[in-house]
Design a protein around this motif. Structure first.
Motif, PDB file in Angstrom:
ATOM      1  N   THR A  19       0.825  -1.203   0.000  1.00 49.83           N
ATOM      2  CA  THR A  19       0.000   0.000   0.000  1.00 49.83           C
ATOM      3  C   THR A  19       0.862   1.257   0.000  1.00 49.83           C
ATOM      4  O   THR A  19       0.626   2.179  -0.772  1.00 49.83           O
ATOM      5  N   LEU A  20       1.873   1.294   0.859  1.00 46.23           N
ATOM      6  CA  LEU A  20       2.748   2.467   0.922  1.00 46.23           C
ATOM      7  C   LEU A  20       3.531   2.668  -0.370  1.00 46.23           C
ATOM      8  O   LEU A  20       3.664   3.799  -0.852  1.00 46.23           O
ATOM      9  N   ILE A  21       4.028   1.590  -0.933  1.00 48.11           N
ATOM     10  CA  ILE A  21       4.788   1.706  -2.180  1.00 48.11           C
ATOM     11  C   ILE A  21       3.883   2.182  -3.314  1.00 48.11           C
ATOM     12  O   ILE A  21       4.256   3.073  -4.092  1.00 48.11           O
ATOM     13  N   SER A  22       2.692   1.596  -3.423  1.00 46.88           N
ATOM     14  CA  SER A  22       1.804   1.982  -4.518  1.00 46.88           C
ATOM     15  C   SER A  22       1.317   3.425  -4.368  1.00 46.88           C
ATOM     16  O   SER A  22       1.248   4.163  -5.358  1.00 46.88           O
ATOM     17  N   LEU A  23       0.999   3.858  -3.160  1.00 49.49           N
ATOM     18  CA  LEU A  23       0.598   5.253  -2.957  1.00 49.49           C
ATOM     19  C   LEU A  23       1.760   6.212  -3.216  1.00 49.49           C
ATOM     20  O   LEU A  23       1.572   7.301  -3.768  1.00 49.49           O
ATOM     21  N   GLY A  24       2.962   5.809  -2.836  1.00 47.68           N
ATOM     22  CA  GLY A  24       4.145   6.629  -3.111  1.00 47.68           C
ATOM     23  C   GLY A  24       4.396   6.783  -4.596  1.00 47.68           C
ATOM     24  O   GLY A  24       4.711   7.881  -5.077  1.00 47.68           O
ATOM     25  N   LEU A  25       4.253   5.688  -5.345  1.00 43.33           N
ATOM     26  CA  LEU A  25       4.448   5.758  -6.791  1.00 43.33           C
ATOM     27  C   LEU A  25       3.400   6.652  -7.447  1.00 43.33           C
ATOM     28  O   LEU A  25       3.718   7.441  -8.342  1.00 43.33           O
ATOM     29  N   CYS A  26       2.156   6.535  -7.001  1.00 44.34           N
ATOM     30  CA  CYS A  26       1.097   7.385  -7.557  1.00 44.34           C
ATOM     31  C   CYS A  26       1.351   8.861  -7.236  1.00 44.34           C
ATOM     32  O   CYS A  26       1.153   9.730  -8.086  1.00 44.34           O
ATOM     33  N   PHE A  27       1.801   9.150  -6.027  1.00 45.77           N
ATOM     34  CA  PHE A  27       2.071  10.539  -5.640  1.00 45.77           C
ATOM     35  C   PHE A  27       3.235  11.116  -6.436  1.00 45.77           C
ATOM     36  O   PHE A  27       3.144  12.227  -6.975  1.00 45.77           O
ATOM     37  N   ILE A  28       4.320  10.383  -6.548  1.00 43.17           N
ATOM     38  CA  ILE A  28       5.480  10.868  -7.308  1.00 43.17           C
ATOM     39  C   ILE A  28       5.122  11.030  -8.778  1.00 43.17           C
ATOM     40  O   ILE A  28       5.519  12.004  -9.425  1.00 43.17           O
ATOM     41  N   GLY A  29       4.369  10.087  -9.322  1.00 43.88           N
ATOM     42  CA  GLY A  29       3.938  10.195 -10.717  1.00 43.88           C
ATOM     43  C   GLY A  29       3.060  11.393 -10.960  1.00 43.88           C
ATOM     44  O   GLY A  29       3.161  12.063 -11.987  1.00 43.88           O
ATOM     45  N   SER A  30       2.186  11.695 -10.000  1.00 43.61           N
ATOM     46  CA  SER A  30       1.312  12.858 -10.186  1.00 43.61           C
ATOM     47  C   SER A  30       2.081  14.168 -10.105  1.00 43.61           C
ATOM     48  O   SER A  30       1.648  15.172 -10.668  1.00 43.61           O
ATOM     49  N   ILE A  31       3.199  14.180  -9.421  1.00 37.52           N
ATOM     50  CA  ILE A  31       4.033  15.380  -9.383  1.00 37.52           C
ATOM     51  C   ILE A  31       4.769  15.565 -10.712  1.00 37.52           C
ATOM     52  O   ILE A  31       4.969  16.687 -11.170  1.00 37.52           O
TER      53      ILE A  31
END
Length: 59
Positions: free
Chosen positions: A35-47
């Motif tokens: 969960t943490l890895i997937s949310l981190g990837l989504c956040f970095i990608g959205s930036i």
């Protein structure tokens, strides 16, 4: 590769990890790591996705 393409790929990878976690590891003891890895990837990608251009002055 452009910054936008990398951002889009990170978001897709994040959502794929979320689906893998939901299907294969629903009650896994360390599922919060996915969960943490997937949310981190989504956040970095959205930036990385936005591409703002400068405003041109019209006079």
């Amino acid at each position: 590769m452009s910054k936008q393409l990398i951002g889009k790929l990170l978001i897709i990878l994040g959502f794929v990890l979320m689906m893998v976690k939901a299907v294969f590891f629903p009650s896994y003891e360390f599922s919060y790591i996915f969960t943490l890895i997937s949310l981190g990837l989504c956040f970095i990608g959205s930036i990385l996705i936005p591409n703002y251009s400068t405003k041109k002055d019209k006079k």
